[in-house]
Design an enzyme around this catalytic site. Sequence first.
Site, mmCIF file in Angstrom:
data_model
loop_
_atom_site.group_PDB
_atom_site.id
_atom_site.type_symbol
_atom_site.label_atom_id
_atom_site.label_comp_id
_atom_site.label_asym_id
_atom_site.label_seq_id
_atom_site.Cartn_x
_atom_site.Cartn_y
_atom_site.Cartn_z
ATOM 1 N N ASP A 32 39.603 30.105 31.736
ATOM 2 C CA ASP A 32 39.090 28.734 31.836
ATOM 3 C C ASP A 32 38.228 28.304 30.644
ATOM 4 O O ASP A 32 37.667 27.214 30.639
ATOM 5 C CB ASP A 32 38.333 28.517 33.167
ATOM 6 C CG ASP A 32 37.448 29.687 33.540
ATOM 7 O OD1 ASP A 32 37.250 30.602 32.707
ATOM 8 O OD2 ASP A 32 36.943 29.698 34.688
ATOM 9 N N HIS A 54 31.590 35.975 40.485
ATOM 10 C CA HIS A 54 30.382 35.252 40.939
ATOM 11 C C HIS A 54 29.766 35.859 42.210
ATOM 12 O O HIS A 54 28.631 35.523 42.565
ATOM 13 C CB HIS A 54 30.691 33.774 41.209
ATOM 14 C CG HIS A 54 31.042 32.999 39.972
ATOM 15 N ND1 HIS A 54 30.257 33.016 38.845
ATOM 16 C CD2 HIS A 54 32.094 32.188 39.692
ATOM 17 C CE1 HIS A 54 30.818 32.246 37.911
ATOM 18 N NE2 HIS A 54 31.931 31.743 38.394
HETATM 19 ZN ZN ZN Z 1 35.375 30.609 35.597
#
Ligand code: ZN
Length: 287
Positions: A230, A114
């Site tokens: 995830d 990110h």
């Molecule tokens: Zn993630």
Amino acid sequence: MTIITDEKCTGYSRFGHPERPARITATVEQLKSQNEIPIEWISPTKISDKQILRAHSPEMLARLKIPQDFDADTPYFENISDFARASATAALDALKFLRAGENIFSLMRPPGHHATREKSMGFCYLNNITIAALEALATGTKKIAVFDFDVHHGNGTEDILLDREGVAFFSVHQFPAYPGTGEKNRGENCFNYPVAPSAPREIYRAALARALDDLKNFSPELIAVSAGFDAYARDPLAQGTLLAEDFHWLGKELRALKIPFFSLLEGGYSRDLPGLIFGYIKGVDGK
Ligand SMILES: [Zn+2]
């Protein structure tokens, strides 16, 4: 199988934050207590500012030392700059070991996908995968693919790699979800495979298979894998539907491409993370 980790990467935490030290300690424990695959353990070595600055601005690198939270998800920690650098170092080492013919997985935190050129965000401080991909391009690789199977879009990776020569980015992720990007392809080289929240597992797997097909057609010399766990059905942070066996399948599918690849840990927040990683690396190792 070689695994890069360092107990020092567990040296920062905030109470209640899902990106916690146990992700690494529990995984190390599980991998050390198994005897299905032999593992060689190594620690990260060194990184230069020059290597980091291929992916980030000097201001962003300097910001890591200013004691102020980056956003609500991404706290400032004492020495976070050193932790982030160690995780990026492991990415560079993964590339080195890959080039020496090893099966290699970087089991480090913080994650990286990110972090954009200008900004630490979403639990990520430096973009480990692009630092390694840009190092590869700067040191002889002509064509590299980044494959990201974390359930969240690798917005930082896309930001840094957008329209760069010699590299393509393939990201399979839930959309809509954090960080809100990744609905469509971008530029000439960023390919997004959005999957709706709670989409059936077969749909999620089909998106992964499609991305791997497209990646194969790009015919890269090597692949850098942002391995996030995830998209797992029991992960608390998203609405993915993958099962443990799907991560094993992913490891096997990547191996079946017969293109050298290395993997870096991104997300994955369920208690089952150690087993998911173990399944993946078994697949990578051909078991
Ligand atoms: Zn993630």
